[in-house]
Design an enzyme around this catalytic site. Sequence first.
Site, short mmCIF file in Angstrom:
data_model
loop_
_atom_site.label_atom_id
_atom_site.label_comp_id
_atom_site.label_asym_id
_atom_site.label_seq_id
_atom_site.Cartn_x
_atom_site.Cartn_y
_atom_site.Cartn_z
N GLY A 206 -24.51 13.40 65.38
CA GLY A 206 -23.91 12.87 66.57
C GLY A 206 -24.91 11.14 66.81
O GLY A 206 -24.77 10.31 67.76
N ASP A 228 -29.32 16.11 65.79
CA ASP A 228 -29.08 14.97 64.56
C ASP A 228 -30.70 15.05 64.64
O ASP A 228 -31.58 16.22 65.07
CB ASP A 228 -29.25 13.46 65.34
N ARG A 275 -18.47 12.55 62.84
CA ARG A 275 -17.99 11.46 62.98
C ARG A 275 -18.73 10.96 62.20
O ARG A 275 -20.07 10.25 62.37
CB ARG A 275 -18.02 11.29 64.54
N HIS A 279 -18.46 10.47 54.67
CA HIS A 279 -19.05 9.42 53.92
C HIS A 279 -20.00 9.01 53.84
O HIS A 279 -20.20 8.50 52.52
CB HIS A 279 -18.06 8.46 54.29
C1 LIG Z 1 -23.71 6.80 60.59
S1 LIG Z 1 -24.52 7.64 61.40
C2 LIG Z 1 -23.29 7.97 62.65
C3 LIG Z 1 -23.60 9.19 63.96
C4 LIG Z 1 -22.25 9.15 65.18
N1 LIG Z 1 -21.61 10.25 64.31
C5 LIG Z 1 -21.71 8.45 65.36
O1 LIG Z 1 -19.93 8.82 64.70
O2 LIG Z 1 -21.54 7.36 65.71
C6 LIG Z 1 -25.02 9.36 60.37
C7 LIG Z 1 -26.27 9.84 61.50
O3 LIG Z 1 -26.06 11.11 60.51
C8 LIG Z 1 -27.88 11.32 60.92
N2 LIG Z 1 -28.11 12.18 59.92
C9 LIG Z 1 -28.87 11.42 58.66
N3 LIG Z 1 -29.41 12.66 58.16
C10 LIG Z 1 -28.91 13.67 58.25
C11 LIG Z 1 -29.70 14.52 58.42
N4 LIG Z 1 -30.00 15.63 57.19
N5 LIG Z 1 -29.21 15.74 59.44
C12 LIG Z 1 -28.48 15.74 60.43
N6 LIG Z 1 -28.72 14.58 60.94
C13 LIG Z 1 -28.42 13.82 59.93
C14 LIG Z 1 -27.89 9.90 61.36
O4 LIG Z 1 -29.70 10.12 61.97
C15 LIG Z 1 -27.23 8.99 62.02
O5 LIG Z 1 -27.04 9.33 62.73
#
Ligand SMILES: C[S@@+](CC[C@H](N)C(=O)[O-])C[C@H]1O[C@@H](n2cnc3c(N)ncnc32)[C@H](O)[C@@H]1O
Length: 402
Positions: A206, A228, A275, A279
């Site tokens: 998130g 997260d 969200r 991708h």
């Molecule tokens: C593109 S951002 C999207 C954040 C949020 N959902 C939004 O829409 O603003 C991707 C998120 O995935 C988290 N993330 C990446 N690898 C992860 C993992 N292995 N487990 C949990 N979260 C992860 C990142 O820290 C980041 O906050």
Amino acid sequence: MFILNAANAAIITACLRVACELDVAETLREVGSEGLHVERIAPGKVNSDLLARILGLLAMHHIFREVTPNVFTNLNRISAALDKGKTQEELGCAETRPADASGPAAVVELLQVKILIAEENMKMVAFLGEAALTTQENQRNLPFNHVFRTDETFYAWIECPENAWRRQRFGFVMDATAAWEPPHTILTGFDWSTLPAGSLVVDVGGGNGNTSMQIARTNPSLRIVVQDLDSAIKGAKLHWQSNFPSHIDNKMVSFQAHNFFTPQPITDASIFLLRYILHNWADEKAVLILQHLRAAAQPTTRLIVVDMILAYACPPSAAESGPETYAVEGTTRPSAPSPLLANWGPASSFAYTLDLCTYSYHGGEERTLGAFLDVFARAGWKLVRVYNPPASQLSHLECIPI
Ligand SMILES: C[S@@+](CC[C@H](N)C(=O)[O-])C[C@H]1O[C@@H](n2cnc3c(N)ncnc32)[C@H](O)[C@@H]1O
């Protein structure tokens, strides 16, 4: 000439960077329709002859308007989006700006100036060829790995203490993505008010939890968990403490460090919300994330994926995803009439740009409807509805466990 212009498109990006860093849009707003001669736009900060050439190129692309030779205005619907709506004094020092800037221009500044061009994307795009023109399958051969000379994944790499500023900046960017959407689009589509009081919404990956915060503000009886990685969760707590402390005090939101490639610890969720997550990942990893959620789901749990759906440039055909898909509400979207490309061409090319951007960082991809159906099915989820909010590039894909 068309192909030459396309080949040189990076020069427009570089010119945008200069215009953003010099606050040209704000300076021109303050002078109105008469415009300003380049010598008076950013005196002492830039060679005015060069600035005339830079703004001239942008004006050729309908970004700023040249009213008389070397005199520019910002009375232009396209470059108006660059205006951060603040005075020169309010804009202050460049270092403090990301936290202040808001609205679409904040996204432009953060993405165009700070990230896309100066720092990360433009360098990465230069290595797209190195990554693409090889027959060797290598997870560590992404443009990101070439540019930053690391074998790590992006998310492991920004955990390093020396990259803490990048992590923080990335959080700002994700918050600013809300400005790409008409306000509160997450509240449209799925009707959150139909969930019984006390239902649990898990914002998986998130970030700052900005999306679930919008849901919580209008549906305060829903319990929220923001999940997260550890460092992002620390930021999420601070974000909610500053912006919605009463929800923390009421114990209606909690924060959980959780790696979504490991088993999901929450087994009583009403909603798993993803969200801008899938991708970032190629199919194998996207399926793994979804499988962990499926294993933790109740029969009544819903999965809501918020991501772009890539539309083909050719006319849609049932062959892509099977005729039964077209019976699912929202999966057919209006195609453009000929001779336009069926997917409206440049009007929807941002999804294609982001597709190669996520590839450059993570090996990820924006998905067509058929590709989404494939990863959902492999992980045990069935698509039941797609909602395409008006004027938004993001779709909401609602799934139930199979
Ligand atoms: C593109 S951002 C999207 C954040 C949020 N959902 C939004 O829409 O603003 C991707 C998120 O995935 C988290 N993330 C990446 N690898 C992860 C993992 N292995 N487990 C949990 N979260 C992860 C990142 O820290 C980041 O906050």
